[in-house]
Design a protein around this motif. Structure first.
Motif, short mmCIF file in Angstrom:
data_model
loop_
_atom_site.label_atom_id
_atom_site.label_comp_id
_atom_site.label_asym_id
_atom_site.label_seq_id
_atom_site.Cartn_x
_atom_site.Cartn_y
_atom_site.Cartn_z
N TRP A 60 0.31 -1.28 -0.11
CA TRP A 60 0.12 -0.14 0.03
C TRP A 60 0.79 1.30 0.12
CZ3 TRP A 60 0.90 3.38 3.31
CH2 TRP A 60 1.88 2.85 5.55
N LYS A 61 0.53 2.56 -1.00
CA LYS A 61 0.66 3.72 -0.64
C LYS A 61 -0.16 4.78 -0.49
CE LYS A 61 4.61 6.32 -2.19
NZ LYS A 61 5.47 6.44 -3.60
N THR A 109 -0.48 -10.18 -10.94
CA THR A 109 -0.28 -9.01 -10.98
C THR A 109 -1.50 -7.87 -10.66
OG1 THR A 109 0.61 -8.02 -13.10
CG2 THR A 109 2.14 -9.04 -11.18
N ALA A 110 -2.01 -6.99 -9.54
CA ALA A 110 -2.76 -6.00 -10.15
C ALA A 110 -2.42 -4.75 -9.51
CB ALA A 110 -4.73 -6.18 -9.61
N SER A 111 -2.36 -3.16 -10.35
CA SER A 111 -2.20 -2.27 -9.11
C SER A 111 -3.62 -1.15 -9.34
CB SER A 111 -1.39 -1.36 -9.91
OG SER A 111 -2.07 -0.98 -10.84
N LEU A 112 -4.05 -1.04 -7.95
CA LEU A 112 -5.48 -0.19 -7.98
C LEU A 112 -4.99 1.18 -7.12
CD1 LEU A 112 -7.92 -1.94 -5.41
CD2 LEU A 112 -5.85 -2.99 -6.22
N LYS A 113 -5.76 2.11 -6.82
CA LYS A 113 -6.49 3.86 -6.35
C LYS A 113 -7.47 2.93 -5.53
CE LYS A 113 -4.21 6.89 -8.53
NZ LYS A 113 -3.67 7.37 -7.77
N ILE A 114 -7.41 3.51 -4.51
CA ILE A 114 -9.01 3.10 -3.49
C ILE A 114 -9.07 4.47 -3.06
CG2 ILE A 114 -9.74 2.27 -1.56
CD1 ILE A 114 -8.54 -0.14 -2.10
N ASP A 115 -10.18 5.40 -3.41
CA ASP A 115 -10.76 6.63 -2.66
C ASP A 115 -11.24 6.24 -1.31
OD1 ASP A 115 -11.97 8.52 -1.05
OD2 ASP A 115 -12.74 8.87 -3.33
N ASP A 146 -7.67 9.49 -1.80
CA ASP A 146 -6.73 8.26 -2.59
C ASP A 146 -5.77 7.71 -1.84
OD1 ASP A 146 -8.86 8.86 -4.02
OD2 ASP A 146 -7.84 9.21 -5.76
N PHE A 147 -5.48 6.08 -2.17
CA PHE A 147 -4.45 5.32 -1.34
C PHE A 147 -4.34 3.84 -2.67
CE2 PHE A 147 -7.53 3.18 0.80
CZ PHE A 147 -6.81 1.77 0.84
N ASP A 148 -2.73 3.79 -3.18
CA ASP A 148 -2.88 3.26 -3.91
C ASP A 148 -2.53 1.90 -3.17
OD1 ASP A 148 -2.34 4.61 -5.71
OD2 ASP A 148 -1.03 5.09 -5.54
N LEU A 149 -2.92 0.35 -3.90
CA LEU A 149 -2.64 -0.45 -3.82
C LEU A 149 -1.71 -1.20 -4.74
CD1 LEU A 149 -5.62 -2.41 -1.66
CD2 LEU A 149 -3.12 -1.75 -0.88
N VAL A 150 -0.73 -2.40 -5.04
CA VAL A 150 0.19 -3.05 -5.74
C VAL A 150 -0.21 -4.51 -4.98
CG1 VAL A 150 2.59 -3.21 -7.18
CG2 VAL A 150 1.16 -0.82 -6.90
N VAL A 151 -0.63 -5.09 -5.95
CA VAL A 151 -1.06 -6.73 -6.18
C VAL A 151 0.03 -7.70 -6.60
CG1 VAL A 151 -2.19 -8.59 -5.02
CG2 VAL A 151 -3.03 -6.17 -5.02
#
Length: 192
Positions: A40-41, A152-158, A183-188
């Motif tokens: 997470w970031k 792999t996936a990356s997503l932005k969450i509010d 917003d924060f980011d997740l890289v999976v």
């Protein structure tokens, strides 16, 4: 001899006809939680923080080699910071676990359940799903790539959609350099 050839041809035609109308069954592939990683970031006016969070359990569903579904449970109690050390790391982790942010005592898990999967290329998919954080469920769309036994996936969450409002300028005025972006980011990175 003619009858033998006719019988063989008939068997082959029946077999081909039968196989052409047989659909492969869905196969559920469990995610190897210890080999998979979620990073997470989060961002604020004065910089950012990042860390990891553990997958408690999860699976991807395939029909043949085509992704058709999946679901995941995240252990919210495992939130950790990787950009800080010592006292500051403990303070940030404690704050993220508190009711100001994710309230992990009351909401120890988060989840994502795929509701729609569309292929966008040979190994890439547009996934729509229901994500639940702090008891709030929202629809989310993400891009996911699958190669062999990895995805792999990356997503932005509010975060504000899940009642995580601390430091948000969407809810509080006058925060200035104490503001935290919504917003924060997740890289999976998954292995299954």
């Amino acid at each position: 001899m003619k009858n033998s050839i006719k019988n063989i041809v008939s068997i082959v035609l029946v077999a081909l006809f039968t196989l052409s109308f047989t659909t492969p069954e869905n196969t559920k592939k469990e995610v190897k939680t210890t080999q998979s990683k979620v990073v997470w970031k989060g961002y604020k006016v004065t910089g950012s923080h990042e860390g990891t969070i553990a997958i408690q359990k999860g699976n991807l569903i395939f029909n043949g080699s085509k992704l058709t579904g999946g679901e995941f449970t995240i252990d919210m109690r495992s939130i950790s910071s990787t950009d800080l050390e010592g006292e500051y790391q403990k303070k940030l982790e404690g704050h993220l676990k508190s009711d100001d942010f994710f309230g992990v005592e009351k909401f120890p898990t988060a989840s994502l359940v795929f509701t729609k999967v569309n292929a966008t290329g040979k190994n890439s998919y547009k996934v729509t799903g229901n994500i639940t954080i702090k008891g709030h469920t929202e629809v989310i769309t993400l891009d996911l790539s699958v190669y062999g036994n990895k995805a792999t996936a990356s997503l932005k969450i509010d975060r504000t959609k899940f009642d995580v409002r601390y430091g948000s300028t969407s809810f509080f005025d006058g925060l200035k350099d104490k503001a935290i972006y919504d917003d924060f980011d997740l890289v999976v990175d998954l292995e299954f």
